[in-house]
Design a protein around this motif. Sequence first.
Motif, PDB file in Angstrom:
ATOM      1  N   UNK A 108       8.288 -13.436  63.637  1.00 30.63           N
ATOM      2  CA  UNK A 108       7.926 -14.830  63.452  1.00 30.63           C
ATOM      3  C   UNK A 108       7.361 -15.528  64.669  1.00 30.63           C
ATOM      4  N   UNK A 109       7.664 -15.011  65.855  1.00 36.65           N
ATOM      5  CA  UNK A 109       7.176 -15.668  67.068  1.00 36.65           C
ATOM      6  C   UNK A 109       5.775 -15.181  67.409  1.00 36.65           C
ATOM      7  N   UNK A 110       4.967 -16.084  67.947  1.00 34.12           N
ATOM      8  CA  UNK A 110       3.596 -15.702  68.309  1.00 34.12           C
ATOM      9  C   UNK A 110       3.551 -14.639  69.405  1.00 34.12           C
ATOM     10  N   UNK A 111       4.630 -14.530  70.189  1.00 36.51           N
ATOM     11  CA  UNK A 111       4.651 -13.517  71.256  1.00 36.51           C
ATOM     12  C   UNK A 111       4.557 -12.098  70.694  1.00 36.51           C
ATOM     13  N   UNK A 112       4.902 -11.928  69.407  1.00 38.97           N
ATOM     14  CA  UNK A 112       4.863 -10.595  68.813  1.00 38.97           C
ATOM     15  C   UNK A 112       3.438 -10.142  68.498  1.00 38.97           C
ATOM     16  N   UNK A 113       2.514 -11.067  68.508  1.00 46.33           N
ATOM     17  CA  UNK A 113       1.147 -10.737  68.092  1.00 46.33           C
ATOM     18  C   UNK A 113       0.522  -9.682  68.994  1.00 46.33           C
ATOM     19  N   UNK A 114       0.760  -9.791  70.314  1.00 48.07           N
ATOM     20  CA  UNK A 114       0.068  -8.820  71.177  1.00 48.07           C
ATOM     21  C   UNK A 114       0.636  -7.408  71.014  1.00 48.07           C
ATOM     22  N   UNK A 115       1.922  -7.280  70.650  1.00 48.35           N
ATOM     23  CA  UNK A 115       2.460  -5.946  70.360  1.00 48.35           C
ATOM     24  C   UNK A 115       1.886  -5.405  69.056  1.00 48.35           C
ATOM     25  N   UNK A 116       1.701  -6.293  68.101  1.00 52.46           N
ATOM     26  CA  UNK A 116       1.073  -5.922  66.833  1.00 52.46           C
ATOM     27  C   UNK A 116      -0.347  -5.417  67.072  1.00 52.46           C
ATOM     28  N   UNK A 117      -1.100  -6.159  67.861  1.00 53.26           N
ATOM     29  CA  UNK A 117      -2.482  -5.757  68.131  1.00 53.26           C
ATOM     30  C   UNK A 117      -2.547  -4.492  68.966  1.00 53.26           C
ATOM     31  N   UNK A 118      -1.594  -4.326  69.895  1.00 51.86           N
ATOM     32  CA  UNK A 118      -1.562  -3.098  70.692  1.00 51.86           C
ATOM     33  C   UNK A 118      -1.315  -1.875  69.812  1.00 51.86           C
ATOM     34  N   UNK A 119      -0.454  -2.012  68.823  1.00 53.68           N
ATOM     35  CA  UNK A 119      -0.200  -0.912  67.883  1.00 53.68           C
ATOM     36  C   UNK A 119      -1.468  -0.579  67.106  1.00 53.68           C
ATOM     37  N   UNK A 120      -2.165  -1.598  66.607  1.00 56.85           N
ATOM     38  CA  UNK A 120      -3.389  -1.354  65.851  1.00 56.85           C
ATOM     39  C   UNK A 120      -4.490  -0.767  66.734  1.00 56.85           C
ATOM     40  N   UNK A 121      -4.563  -1.222  67.977  1.00 54.47           N
ATOM     41  CA  UNK A 121      -5.609  -0.751  68.901  1.00 54.47           C
ATOM     42  C   UNK A 121      -5.526   0.757  69.104  1.00 54.47           C
ATOM     43  N   UNK A 122      -4.288   1.280  69.189  1.00 54.72           N
ATOM     44  CA  UNK A 122      -4.129   2.713  69.447  1.00 54.72           C
ATOM     45  C   UNK A 122      -4.157   3.550  68.168  1.00 54.72           C
ATOM     46  N   UNK A 123      -3.979   2.932  67.006  1.00 58.39           N
ATOM     47  CA  UNK A 123      -3.881   3.711  65.764  1.00 58.39           C
ATOM     48  C   UNK A 123      -4.950   3.385  64.729  1.00 58.39           C
ATOM     49  N   UNK A 124      -5.334   2.117  64.642  1.00 59.42           N
ATOM     50  CA  UNK A 124      -6.272   1.693  63.596  1.00 59.42           C
ATOM     51  C   UNK A 124      -7.243   0.680  64.189  1.00 59.42           C
ATOM     52  N   UNK A 125      -8.224   1.194  64.925  1.00 59.08           N
ATOM     53  CA  UNK A 125      -9.071   0.306  65.716  1.00 59.08           C
ATOM     54  C   UNK A 125      -9.867  -0.667  64.847  1.00 59.08           C
TER      55      UNK A 125
END
Length: 618
Positions: free
Chosen positions: A382-399
């Motif tokens: 729920x916190x916006x701070x989680x967004x960059x971890x979400x994007x980091x996961x996608x960057x390495x797996x689903x560009x």
Amino acid sequence: MCGIAGIITLNKSLVTEQRLLQMTRLLKHRGPDNENTWINDEQTAGLGHCRLSIIDLTEAASQPLHYLNRYTIVFNGEIYNYIELKETLKKCGYSFHSHSDTEVITAAYDYWKEACVQHFDGMYAFAIWDEKERTLFAARDRFGEKPFYYYFDEEKKTLVFASEMKALWAAGIQKQMNSSMLLNYLSLGWVQNPVDAFQTFYNNILQLPQASYLLYSVHENSFAVHRYWDIDKQYNISITEEKAIERFNELFTTSVQRRLRSDVAIGTSLSGGLDSSSVVATIQKHNRKNIQTAAFSAVFPGFEKDESAYINKIKNTFNIKSFTIEPTAEGFINDFEKLCYHQEEPFGSASIYAQYKVFELAKQNNVTVLLDGQGADETLAGYNKYIHWFLQELFTNKFALFSSQKKQLISNEISFEWDVRNYFAALLPAQAAAMLQKKAFKQVQANKDLTTEFIASHIDRDSFYKPIATKLNDILYFNTMQFGLRELLRYADRNSMAHSREVRLPFLYHELVEFVFSLPSTLKIKDGFTKYILRKAMQPHLPESIVFRKDKVGYEPPQKNWMQQKRLQDYIHSAKEKLVAEKILHPASLNKPIEAKTSHESGNYDFYYLTAAQMMKQ
């Protein structure tokens, strides 16, 4: 909901009714309805209990409760699925003399032994003395909603435990603040040690970690703590979005319905945000008795983060009774010592005072139980701070998905940080974690207010642990099970119990949490929104302006304004004088102007000094 205490030892002189009463009387706010003690014939086990009557208000449910002429239990909390468990146990030959969930626990322990905790949906801290085996079995719920503090002296074969530390101090346990914990709090605002779930702010006192139980055989001097549950953050299911929303609704509805089981009045705390509004909507959706829900809220008229408009929208949508209170700077100052007394350990901001006043408001209106939305942010991203971890996961797996989701977040005007450091963290997560640990270490050293001697003597590199996060679930797990949620649950327990109220958290139903962790990250953050699956599940039931709110607020008071008040500034100055006298702060820090900051702003040092000094005085 109650206060529990106990003494297990071979030293019979330590197990007295007077000593137990000294402990339980300091827990009276947790259970004002009844107070009892019990000591076994051998005088090696003594238990104390203060009762807040919630389920089965009769004398049959009083504690310490005895079962099968063998077990004696003291219990704090609720087992929400006790009705279903009772039917199961009846089929196994067990009979019951009360309608309480407490008796169900003891029967479950007799039948399943230590594995009984695997069957409980609840929040709990309990201790069962087995007179036949001369052992104590104590357990704490999966997320640590209910507290269990203890002192154990292996050499003297003595275990002393209680719901709050003040009861242990009353039993003669020395109160000595842990200086390493204090250093991290004064520099970083941390109130937990992420690598040691047992540690508290006091050297002689430990806490039983969440999702754990202990077994103590006093005659054999055998003491062990075991973990009985954990979240599998690696497990992923294959499921369509439609089916996921349907299953989420089923689990959340079950959780809310079970948490409405009570023999006293029930209401909700309502912030105006998605989480608490979802609880209200689900209650109303399944309100077969057509009872008008009472909601309790903190408001701050004129403050930019006041939630009044959203609270009123929910009130009007569901025709609920709405009770509001406006916490003030003057009230915060007047209540500050009481707040610290009940919390026992430091806290990060004045936000918890708003929660404290909401529970006080519920007490004034004779509502004993409140459902609350806590836990959703940590499990559902729920916190916006989680967004960059979400994007980091996608960057390495689903560009490709990374690019589209990032664009949607930007177009949706969601505030988040993303720069070259995030690319580095995505590709080299272990190095990123090491850099964050090093940053925390340097931040402690950089606090020029603290004396060099205090820092050098108590700095602990290991306590600056940061997880290696390769996916969103890694950081959600860290905040749910290691560092973050635990402190919020402590605040809620102490604030509610200070006013003899019970708080129940539907988002922390373990089957719901297990399901959420099994979902792909794109069902937690998607299309420019955090908590995506919750929003989709609630879309048919809540106003769009609530479901798709972009600003995350919560209970946040105008702390910056409060800290500019002369009376509070004088209070802070006196606190700094206390810390100077203890050789923790440099004398020069007294000449620095007080820096007023908002509740969630980093470097909120003057607030930390205020709270730490008060904790040291108590």
